[in-house]
Motif scaffolding. Sequence first.
Motif, PDB file in Angstrom:
ATOM      1  N   ASP A 222      82.790  -2.178 -15.304  1.00 33.61           N
ATOM      2  CA  ASP A 222      84.168  -1.778 -16.008  1.00 33.61           C
ATOM      3  C   ASP A 222      84.360  -2.248 -16.986  1.00 33.61           C
ATOM      4  O   ASP A 222      85.070  -1.331 -17.921  1.00 33.61           O
ATOM      5  CB  ASP A 222      85.544  -2.573 -14.796  1.00 33.61           C
ATOM      6  CG  ASP A 222      85.709  -0.884 -13.586  1.00 33.61           C
ATOM      7  OD1 ASP A 222      84.601  -0.589 -13.337  1.00 33.61           O
ATOM      8  OD2 ASP A 222      85.889  -0.999 -12.216  1.00 33.61           O
ATOM      9  N   ILE A 223      83.930  -3.675 -17.417  1.00 37.80           N
ATOM     10  CA  ILE A 223      84.256  -4.330 -18.704  1.00 37.80           C
ATOM     11  C   ILE A 223      83.015  -3.469 -19.990  1.00 37.80           C
ATOM     12  O   ILE A 223      83.261  -2.807 -20.660  1.00 37.80           O
ATOM     13  CB  ILE A 223      83.635  -5.637 -18.799  1.00 37.80           C
ATOM     14  CG1 ILE A 223      84.284  -6.153 -18.659  1.00 37.80           C
ATOM     15  CG2 ILE A 223      83.383  -5.792 -20.375  1.00 37.80           C
ATOM     16  CD1 ILE A 223      84.651  -8.060 -18.370  1.00 37.80           C
ATOM     17  N   ASP A 224      82.040  -2.589 -19.757  1.00 37.28           N
ATOM     18  CA  ASP A 224      81.388  -1.870 -20.042  1.00 37.28           C
ATOM     19  C   ASP A 224      81.295  -0.596 -20.240  1.00 37.28           C
ATOM     20  O   ASP A 224      81.621  -0.103 -21.288  1.00 37.28           O
ATOM     21  CB  ASP A 224      79.714  -2.047 -19.014  1.00 37.28           C
ATOM     22  CG  ASP A 224      78.324  -1.318 -20.195  1.00 37.28           C
ATOM     23  OD1 ASP A 224      78.353  -1.161 -20.743  1.00 37.28           O
ATOM     24  OD2 ASP A 224      77.608  -0.746 -19.622  1.00 37.28           O
ATOM     25  N   ASN A 256      73.383 -10.125 -36.087  1.00 40.82           N
ATOM     26  CA  ASN A 256      74.020  -9.099 -35.818  1.00 40.82           C
ATOM     27  C   ASN A 256      73.154  -8.076 -35.335  1.00 40.82           C
ATOM     28  O   ASN A 256      72.528  -7.155 -35.592  1.00 40.82           O
ATOM     29  CB  ASN A 256      73.288  -9.265 -37.885  1.00 40.82           C
ATOM     30  CG  ASN A 256      73.742 -10.289 -38.617  1.00 40.82           C
ATOM     31  OD1 ASN A 256      74.569 -10.640 -38.480  1.00 40.82           O
ATOM     32  ND2 ASN A 256      72.874 -10.274 -39.087  1.00 40.82           N
ATOM     33  N   LEU A 257      73.282  -8.306 -34.039  1.00 38.13           N
ATOM     34  CA  LEU A 257      72.912  -7.336 -33.353  1.00 38.13           C
ATOM     35  C   LEU A 257      74.003  -5.955 -33.310  1.00 38.13           C
ATOM     36  O   LEU A 257      75.228  -6.048 -32.700  1.00 38.13           O
ATOM     37  CB  LEU A 257      72.977  -7.737 -31.870  1.00 38.13           C
ATOM     38  CG  LEU A 257      72.047  -7.418 -30.258  1.00 38.13           C
ATOM     39  CD1 LEU A 257      70.490  -7.182 -31.242  1.00 38.13           C
ATOM     40  CD2 LEU A 257      72.142  -8.061 -28.876  1.00 38.13           C
ATOM     41  N   GLU A 258      73.502  -5.313 -32.875  1.00 37.93           N
ATOM     42  CA  GLU A 258      73.760  -3.648 -32.497  1.00 37.93           C
ATOM     43  C   GLU A 258      74.894  -3.937 -31.655  1.00 37.93           C
ATOM     44  O   GLU A 258      74.741  -4.307 -30.173  1.00 37.93           O
ATOM     45  CB  GLU A 258      73.126  -2.954 -32.844  1.00 37.93           C
ATOM     46  CG  GLU A 258      72.354  -2.313 -31.463  1.00 37.93           C
ATOM     47  CD  GLU A 258      71.629  -1.066 -31.531  1.00 37.93           C
ATOM     48  OE1 GLU A 258      71.625  -0.026 -31.096  1.00 37.93           O
ATOM     49  OE2 GLU A 258      70.497  -1.217 -32.313  1.00 37.93           O
ATOM     50  N   PRO A 259      76.432  -2.973 -31.236  1.00 37.74           N
ATOM     51  CA  PRO A 259      76.610  -3.304 -30.126  1.00 37.74           C
ATOM     52  C   PRO A 259      76.255  -2.651 -28.968  1.00 37.74           C
ATOM     53  O   PRO A 259      77.081  -3.526 -27.405  1.00 37.74           O
ATOM     54  CB  PRO A 259      77.964  -2.353 -30.766  1.00 37.74           C
ATOM     55  CG  PRO A 259      78.264  -2.362 -31.664  1.00 37.74           C
ATOM     56  CD  PRO A 259      76.661  -2.170 -32.222  1.00 37.74           C
ATOM     57  N   ARG A 261      74.104  -2.958 -27.597  1.00 42.16           N
ATOM     58  CA  ARG A 261      72.770  -4.365 -27.386  1.00 42.16           C
ATOM     59  C   ARG A 261      73.484  -5.211 -26.824  1.00 42.16           C
ATOM     60  O   ARG A 261      73.286  -6.104 -25.999  1.00 42.16           O
ATOM     61  CB  ARG A 261      71.313  -4.117 -28.438  1.00 42.16           C
ATOM     62  CG  ARG A 261      70.389  -2.824 -28.730  1.00 42.16           C
ATOM     63  CD  ARG A 261      69.697  -3.421 -29.473  1.00 42.16           C
ATOM     64  NE  ARG A 261      68.491  -2.339 -29.966  1.00 42.16           N
ATOM     65  CZ  ARG A 261      67.716  -2.710 -29.463  1.00 42.16           C
ATOM     66  NH1 ARG A 261      67.267  -2.409 -28.109  1.00 42.16           N
ATOM     67  NH2 ARG A 261      66.367  -1.528 -29.923  1.00 42.16           N
ATOM     68  N   PHE A 262      74.043  -5.983 -28.090  1.00 40.47           N
ATOM     69  CA  PHE A 262      75.693  -6.708 -27.585  1.00 40.47           C
ATOM     70  C   PHE A 262      76.270  -7.191 -26.398  1.00 40.47           C
ATOM     71  O   PHE A 262      76.041  -8.000 -25.934  1.00 40.47           O
ATOM     72  CB  PHE A 262      76.409  -6.827 -28.806  1.00 40.47           C
ATOM     73  CG  PHE A 262      77.558  -7.638 -29.350  1.00 40.47           C
ATOM     74  CD1 PHE A 262      76.478  -9.235 -28.631  1.00 40.47           C
ATOM     75  CD2 PHE A 262      78.809  -7.664 -28.976  1.00 40.47           C
ATOM     76  CE1 PHE A 262      77.441 -10.225 -28.854  1.00 40.47           C
ATOM     77  CE2 PHE A 262      78.654  -9.269 -29.078  1.00 40.47           C
ATOM     78  CZ  PHE A 262      78.742 -10.710 -29.047  1.00 40.47           C
ATOM     79  N   MET A 267      76.886  -8.531 -20.064  1.00 36.06           N
ATOM     80  CA  MET A 267      76.744  -7.714 -18.792  1.00 36.06           C
ATOM     81  C   MET A 267      76.111  -8.819 -18.274  1.00 36.06           C
ATOM     82  O   MET A 267      75.621  -9.439 -17.136  1.00 36.06           O
ATOM     83  CB  MET A 267      76.565  -6.212 -19.257  1.00 36.06           C
ATOM     84  CG  MET A 267      78.007  -5.023 -19.623  1.00 36.06           C
ATOM     85  SD  MET A 267      79.542  -5.992 -19.221  1.00 36.06           S
ATOM     86  CE  MET A 267      80.217  -7.017 -20.098  1.00 36.06           C
ATOM     87  N   ARG A 268      74.458  -8.554 -19.016  1.00 39.28           N
ATOM     88  CA  ARG A 268      74.005  -9.081 -18.044  1.00 39.28           C
ATOM     89  C   ARG A 268      73.979 -10.221 -17.378  1.00 39.28           C
ATOM     90  O   ARG A 268      73.244 -11.178 -16.837  1.00 39.28           O
ATOM     91  CB  ARG A 268      71.833  -8.802 -18.358  1.00 39.28           C
ATOM     92  CG  ARG A 268      71.823  -9.393 -19.548  1.00 39.28           C
ATOM     93  CD  ARG A 268      70.191  -8.883 -20.747  1.00 39.28           C
ATOM     94  NE  ARG A 268      69.327  -9.583 -19.958  1.00 39.28           N
ATOM     95  CZ  ARG A 268      68.430 -10.015 -20.335  1.00 39.28           C
ATOM     96  NH1 ARG A 268      68.667 -10.282 -21.031  1.00 39.28           N
ATOM     97  NH2 ARG A 268      67.460 -11.131 -19.934  1.00 39.28           N
TER      98      ARG A 268
END
Length: 405
Positions: A222-224, A256-259, A261-262, A267-268
Amino acid sequence: MTLDRHALGFGAGQRAIYAADPWTSRGRLFEEGKSPTRSDFQRDRDRIVHTTAFRRLKHKTQVFIAADGDHYRTRLTHTIEVAQVARALARALRLDEDLAEGVALVHDFGHTPFGHTGEDALHEALAPYGGFDHNAQSLRIVTKLERRYAEFDGLNLTWETLEGLVKHNGPLLTPEGEGTRGPVPQPILDYCALHDLELASYASLEAQVAAIADDIAYNTHDIDDGLRSGYLSFDMLEEIPFLAGLMTEVRQLYPNLEPARFTHEIMRRQITAMVEDVIAYAQASLRAVRPKSADDVRQAGRVMATFSDEMLVTDRQIKKMLFSRIYRHPDVMRVRANAASIVTDLFKAYMDDPQLMKGHYWVDHIREMPQAARARHVGDYLAGMTDNYAIDTHRRLFDHTPELR
């Protein structure tokens, strides 16, 4: 809590002494012969997967209506994620993985179209006739409404799987016979009169890990989905110390990871931390209680597989954020109101003219039924609908159907 990766075998070897044993199951309501290739719990899981109810979950809402986008979780993808986490927990604790997976796969069968919104609307419509409870409806589906087998209605699942379905969130009765969360729904009492699921005891550890897997899955996805929808932002997540710590860790490792992937990296780590916390708590519980059988677990008087006190604080913080930022967001509430009106309209239409429920085996007899029995059948019919089918049916029966976006 501290996780001991060597204690209790940590998933290695045979089932633990406190695990449910499929070879000594309490059996099924209707006696059947044994399979030479599968345990009883394997057969239960396979029967669950092959049901109409399981397939329908793919078009039932988790949080966001399907019209919002293809990438949001549905009730089916949520169920698959719960089953994955439950199986991981069961393996680590040397439980019966098939039973844990089966309980996880069946736990949401009774959900209506449009998620909890549909359940609330149907509960209100059925209030004069005992109300609606999705857990009780799940039991009705697997013991009565699925019509697949020549010799019985439902799936004829084992006692252990049905116990897990009904009691995965804890006992339904106190030792004195009072309801732990209000009156026990009548469909559960009716079934227990035939096949006693011992409502005053706790469920097996397999059912307990399925229950906490449900919390882990929806706390995370639900956060994702909230981030994807724009109802949540990374700044909002920073307000929760546990999530802020995960975000700091990811930023340090991957600047500077893209959103997208961040988000996934957060989440993992959240899933891993929560799973390991439950395992550590369960290990401590097992050392304290020292159960010698699955029945010892049932009689322990406590949940043995859940979050530690520290993680419970995080769990409450996450749920509070999801409730205020997503579940009660004005846009979501507007869609919920429209979805509820669809369910209410259809219930009234079917009660007035049961023949509108075409093609069902009981439709020719429903008009002669008492009002309460008719209402329950209408509730069964509505609860089985997918979001898409409910919307399409409303459009066919009414001049105006609300937009759900």
